[in-house]
Write a protein that holds these residues in place. Structure first.
Motif, PDB file in Angstrom:
ATOM      1  N   GLY A 241       0.804  -1.222   0.000  1.00 13.66           N
ATOM      2  CA  GLY A 241       0.000   0.000   0.000  1.00 13.66           C
ATOM      3  C   GLY A 241       0.830   1.262   0.000  1.00 13.66           C
ATOM      4  N   SER A 242       1.892   1.286   0.816  1.00  7.34           N
ATOM      5  CA  SER A 242       2.706   2.502   0.903  1.00  7.34           C
ATOM      6  C   SER A 242       3.427   2.785  -0.406  1.00  7.34           C
ATOM      7  CB  SER A 242       3.726   2.386   2.045  1.00  7.34           C
ATOM      8  OG  SER A 242       4.649   1.348   1.801  1.00  7.34           O
ATOM      9  N   LEU A 243       3.932   1.720  -1.059  1.00  7.03           N
ATOM     10  CA  LEU A 243       4.624   1.902  -2.334  1.00  7.03           C
ATOM     11  C   LEU A 243       3.635   2.075  -3.486  1.00  7.03           C
ATOM     12  CD1 LEU A 243       7.433  -0.758  -1.873  1.00  7.03           C
ATOM     13  CD2 LEU A 243       7.678   1.720  -1.763  1.00  7.03           C
ATOM     14  N   SER A 249      -1.635   7.542  -6.508  1.00  7.52           N
ATOM     15  CA  SER A 249      -1.721   8.999  -6.388  1.00  7.52           C
ATOM     16  C   SER A 249      -1.446   9.675  -7.724  1.00  7.52           C
ATOM     17  CB  SER A 249      -0.719   9.503  -5.338  1.00  7.52           C
ATOM     18  OG  SER A 249      -1.022   8.965  -4.074  1.00  7.52           O
ATOM     19  N   ARG A 250      -0.467   9.135  -8.450  1.00  3.44           N
ATOM     20  CA  ARG A 250      -0.157   9.690  -9.766  1.00  3.44           C
ATOM     21  C   ARG A 250      -1.371   9.588 -10.676  1.00  3.44           C
ATOM     22  NH1 ARG A 250       4.454   7.324 -10.725  1.00  3.44           N
ATOM     23  NH2 ARG A 250       3.617   5.441 -11.666  1.00  3.44           N
ATOM     24  N   GLY A 377      14.001   9.846 -11.906  1.00  3.39           N
ATOM     25  CA  GLY A 377      14.186  10.233 -10.504  1.00  3.39           C
ATOM     26  C   GLY A 377      13.064   9.729  -9.621  1.00  3.39           C
ATOM     27  N   ALA A 378      11.824   9.960 -10.043  1.00  2.00           N
ATOM     28  CA  ALA A 378      10.678   9.493  -9.257  1.00  2.00           C
ATOM     29  C   ALA A 378      10.634   7.968  -9.227  1.00  2.00           C
ATOM     30  CB  ALA A 378       9.383  10.054  -9.839  1.00  2.00           C
ATOM     31  N   ALA A 390       9.133   9.094  -3.118  1.00  2.00           N
ATOM     32  CA  ALA A 390       8.559   8.678  -4.403  1.00  2.00           C
ATOM     33  C   ALA A 390       7.201   9.333  -4.607  1.00  2.00           C
ATOM     34  CB  ALA A 390       8.420   7.162  -4.452  1.00  2.00           C
ATOM     35  N   LEU A 391       6.393   9.363  -3.557  1.00  2.00           N
ATOM     36  CA  LEU A 391       5.068   9.981  -3.640  1.00  2.00           C
ATOM     37  C   LEU A 391       5.173  11.471  -3.921  1.00  2.00           C
ATOM     38  CD1 LEU A 391       1.996   9.972  -3.251  1.00  2.00           C
ATOM     39  CD2 LEU A 391       2.394  10.248  -0.795  1.00  2.00           C
TER      40      LEU A 391
END
Length: 451
Positions: A241-243, A249-250, A377-378, A390-391
């Motif tokens: 979930g965190s990753l 979100s993107r 980068g992201a 990352a987020l």
């Protein structure tokens, strides 16, 4: 898991690995993008320009639900890549099983919600006036197949995490070709109009799912899960979930962007401006396929070597990926600056759309040569399991810069302000990403052989 295909990620030369991973990913993205592009051309020429705008209304909703599968796939695949690098087969298998359970459960809930509020969602995303009815037809049928698409998106990232890029490519190619055949039959031969376009799309999702299911049941896959792996494991679910939230979100921001863009452009220029945006949006998906391919190829290599503490290889992967992606982005930039009129004429012969789309396309792609730093980068922070940076970097371009710009600039420059927002957001996001990536490499990628 000492299989040669995954262990090669830590041994082969970075340049060869990146090509080996990126070329199939690029071809797969190309075929999928061509599918969307030709689908739009078919719809525009066989149904009409309003149908292009109608499909554009549906994309934010269906893409968001499909992105749930992609986010679970990318989040879990980051874990799987690092687990394979650390030779932790048990964690890799449990993660894959949890990915399947989460994808099925969450996407079905969202589809039910999407169908219940169909008459509210379509107008909210700009499906107004003549666009509403064809958008509703397309929306309802495509939404039925979105859970299958979500499983495909999830499975495809896992295939790539196993170090099997060619199979990931095939998974994208077969349904894309099938969709074009079904488009021709349902729209042109059977004359089903928007209904035909929708069923062709849904049919392509099913084709993709059949291939991916075959892959994991065959001897080609290293991940042989059983019933016990489907039970949810809270620590793994939290890590997925965190990753995965980064990818979700993107896509959520993309959906919000579609909502704002469609409504702003409808108010400024009506159906013509929305159609122009739909065409430019298709080119954003299609033209940058080699750059996205490099980014997809980069993820498993960076994740595996980070999990194996081979930080020198991680740094080399970052620099090589940026170099390759920047070169390809520069070629795309030149092509789009020279031929926007020709590209637009392929989609439609409507005089107003032909007039409005080329200058918009030039503005939208004006900063293309520098986006490699932003994308790689992201992707790096996501590949190595650092969810928060990352987020934030993922949200930088569209969330922190682009959305405020499209809300402000049109007040001063009208419709031109919308198109100007694209390159300005790209430049600002690239500067921010470059700073944090440089800082990360300098501080946290020092040589290390043991933990």
């Amino acid at each position: 898991m000492a299989k040669a295909s995954s262990q090669e990620l830590g041994n082969k030369s970075i340049g060869k690995l990146l090509i080996q991973q990126a070329v199939p990913a690029s071809i797969g993205i190309l075929v999928m993008s061509l599918n969307i592009l030709i689908d739009t051309i078919f719809v525009g020429n066989w149904i009409g320009p309003t149908a292009i705008a109608a499909i554009n209304m549906v994309l934010p909703v269906s893409f968001f639900i499909a992105a749930l599968g992609m986010s679970i796939g990318v989040g879990g695949s980051s874990i799987i890549s690092r687990a394979l690098g650390a030779d932790n087969e048990k964690k890799a298998l449990k993660t894959f099983g949890n990915q399947i359970t989460l994808t099925i459960f969450i996407t079905i809930l969202f589809v039910i919600f999407g169908l219940i509020y169909i008459n509210d969602l379509i107008p909210a995303f700009g499906g107004k006036g003549d666009i509403f009815e064809p958008a509703k037809i397309y929306y309802r049928i495509v939404l039925y197949g979105v859970p299958v698409l979500a499983l495909c998106m999830m499975g495809n990232t896992v295939i790539r995490a196993e170090g099997k890029p060619k199979f990931a490519m095939y998974a994208m190619m077969f349904p894309s070709v099938g969709n074009l055949i079904l488009d021709y039959l349902f729209i042109n031969v059977f004359d089903w109009g928007m209904t035909g376009a929708a069923w062709a799309t849904t049919g392509s999702y099913i084709m993709c799912f059949i291939f991916i299911l075959w892959f994991f049941l065959s001897k080609n896959s290293e991940l042989k899960i059983n019933v016990k792996h489907f039970g949810l494991d809270l620590p793994i679910v939290k890590e997925i979930g965190s990753l995965g939230f980064v990818t979700l979100s993107r896509q959520a921001i993309v959906s919000v962007t579609y909502l704002l863009m469609n409504n702003i452009l409808f108010d400024l220029g009506g159906e013509t401006s929305v159609t122009a945006y739909a065409i430019v949006g298709r080119m954003l998906m299609f033209a940058l396929f080699p750059v996205y391919g490099i980014t997809q190829g980069f993820l498993p290599i960076a994740g595996f070597n980070y999990g194996a503490y081979k930080y020198d290889r991680v740094k080399q992967t970052i620099y090589t990926a940026i170099k390759y992606a920047a070169l390809l982005a520069g070629i795309v930039f030149i092509f789009l600056m020279v031929f926007p009129e020709t590209i637009t004429s392929v989609f439609t012969q409507d005089a107003q759309v032909l007039k409005e789309t080329p200058p918009a396309m030039r503005w939208v792609f004006a900063a293309t040569p520098i986006i490699a730093v932003q994308l790689i980068g992201a992707a790096y922070f996501q590949a190595v399991g650092k969810a928060i940076p990352a987020l934030l970097l993922t949200l930088t371009r569209q969330g922190f810069f682009f959305i405020p710009l499209i809300l402000i600039l049109p007040n001063f420059y009208g419709e031109m302000g919308v198109w100007m927002s694209f390159p300005i957001a790209d430049v600002l996001a690239t500067i921010v990403t470059a700073y944090f990536l440089h800082r990360e490499v300098k501080l946290n990628l020092k040589p290390k052989t043991t933990e």
